[in-house]
Design an enzyme around this catalytic site. Structure first.
Site, PDB file in Angstrom:
ATOM      1  CG  HIS A   1      -5.499  -2.634   0.112  1.00  0.00           C
ATOM      2  ND1 HIS A   1      -4.982  -2.153  -1.067  1.00  0.00           N
ATOM      3  CD2 HIS A   1      -4.909  -1.901   1.103  1.00  0.00           C
ATOM      4  CE1 HIS A   1      -4.125  -1.174  -0.809  1.00  0.00           C
ATOM      5  NE2 HIS A   1      -4.062  -1.005   0.496  1.00  0.00           N
TER       6      HIS A   1
ATOM      7  CB  SER B   1      -0.973  -0.046   1.175  1.00  0.00           C
ATOM      8  OG  SER B   1      -2.001   0.903   1.026  1.00  0.00           O
TER       9      SER B   1
ATOM     10  CG  ASP C   1      -5.938  -4.063  -4.044  1.00  0.00           C
ATOM     11  OD1 ASP C   1      -6.150  -3.128  -3.263  1.00  0.00           O
ATOM     12  OD2 ASP C   1      -4.867  -4.691  -4.111  1.00  0.00           O
TER      13      ASP C   1
END
Length: 301
Positions: free
Chosen positions: A278, A112, A251
Site C-alpha cells: 500500500h 489512499s 496492495d
C-alpha cells in the site's frame, strides 16, 4: 485551536479553524506545484513527507498539509459525525490553493484516502487542476471491502478468527485485535520496516482517531463509518485531467480496483509496483520517483 505553528510549517485560517501546511521546495520556481493529500482519513501528513521530498528534488514544489481533524490542524473533537464529509475536505483543499495563490495552476497527488478525495475533487473539474496522481486508492468502498475480505481469507485461520471475534463483539480496541490487524498490515499495508515518518502517522492517528473511526471504522477492512457506501465510479468519466494510477502488487487497493478505475477515466495510465503493497513511495521509492515525476514533468509546466 493551535496558537503557534510547528517549526517548518504555518497555518491557514478558515471558518472551521486552522489547517497546518508546509511548502517543500520553491513554489515560485515556475513549475506547477503539487498538493499532497494524505490518507486515513486522519492519518496526517507525516508518512507522505517522502512523496513531497521526491517531487521537490526535481525542482517542483510540493505542499504538505494536515487535513482538518488531525495532526497539527484543528481537531474539532466535538463536531457531530455528519460534519466529517468528503465535501468538507474538498472545500479545505480549494481554499488552501487560493490561500497559496496557486488556484489557477496546480496538480494533486493523493495517497489512499487522499487519492479517493483527489478523484472526487477532480470529478468537479476545478479549473486550476492540471494533473492527478492517485496512489493506492479505491473509487468504491463496497469493492474495497470485497477485496479486503479476499485478502483476509488468505490470513492464517487463527488471525482471521481473532479479527472476527472482536468485530462481532465490538471490541476492536482490544490489543489482541490490534495485533491481528498488524498481521494484515505487514502483508498489505507496508512490506518493509516502517520508517519513522510512517510510525509518526500511526502514532498521531492512535492519539486522535476521531476522523478515521467516524468516516472509516476501526480498521482498513472493517468499514462501518460514514464512507461505507461511498462510490464515485459513476462520476469518474468526468475527470478531465491527465491521471496516473499507482498501486502495489500486494496492495489492499488491489489490481481489481485499479482496473475498474482505469476503465472509467478518459486520460489515464496505471503503473503497478511489483514489490510493493500500500506504500510504493516507501517500498520502492526510486521507481516511484521515476514514474511519478516523469508523469508530472510530461503533463505540467
Amino acid at each position: 485551536m493551535n496558537s503557534a505553528a510547528p517549526a517548518g510549517g504555518t497555518f491557514f485560517n478558515w471558518k472551521h479553524g486552522q489547517t497546518w501546511y508546509r511548502i517543500v521546495g520553491d513554489i515560485t520556481s515556475g513549475k506547477t506545484p503539487v498538493m499532497v493529500l494524505h490518507g486515513g482519513p486522519g492519518a496526517g501528513h507525516n508518512y507522505t513527507i517522502p512523496i513531497a521530498d521526491l517531487i521537490a528534488s526535481t525542482g517542483r514544489a510540493a505542499i504538505l498539509y494536515d487535513q482538518l481533524g488531525c495532526g497539527h490542524s484543528t481537531h474539532l473533537q466535538g463536531a457531530p459525525k455528519e460534519f466529517w464529509t468528503p465535501e468538507l475536505f474538498m472545500e479545505e483543499l480549494t481554499l488552501l490553493t487560493e490561500h497559496l495563490g496557486i488556484a489557477s495552476d496546480y496538480a494533486v497527488v493523493g495517497q489512499s484516502w487522499g487519492g479517493m478525495l483527489g478523484m472526487q475533487f477532480a470529478t468537479h473539474r476545478p479549473t486550476g487542476l492540471k494533473a492527478l496522481v492517485v496512489a493506492d486508492s479505491p473509487a468504491s468502498m463496497k469493492i474495497w471491502v470485497e477485496e479486503a475480505n479476499k485478502l483476509r481469507a488468505q490470513l492464517p485461520p487463527e488471525v482471521e478468527a481473532t479479527l472476527k471475534k472482536h468485530e462481532d463483539a465490538q471490541t476492536t480496541d482490544s490489543p489482541e485485535y490490534v495485533a491481528a490487524v498488524d498481521v494484515f498490515y505487514a502483508r498489505h499495508l507496508c512490506r518493509v520496516p516502517m520508517p519513522q515518518d510512517v510510525l509518526d502517522s500511526f502514532a498521531q492517528l492512535a492519539a486522535e482517531p476521531t476522523v478515521y473511526h467516524t468516516m472509516n471504522g476501526p480498521s482498513e477492512f472493517h468499514v462501518i463509518g460514514s464512507l461505507k457506501s461511498w462510490d464515485i465510479h459513476p462520476d469518474l468519466h468526468k475527470i478531465s485531467v491527465p491521471t496516473l494510477l499507482v498501486s502495489g502488487a500486494y496492495d489492499e487497493a488491489t489490481p481489481t480496483m485499479q482496473m475498474e478505475i482505469q476503465s472509467r477515466i478518459p486520460d489515464v495510465v496505471w503503473e503497478l509496483f511489483p514489490e510493493s503493497s500500500h506504500m510504493p513511495h516507501i517500498e520502492e521509492p526510486a521507481r516511484f520517483k521515476r514514474i511519478v515525476c516523469a508523469f508530472l514533468d510530461a503533463k505540467l509546466d
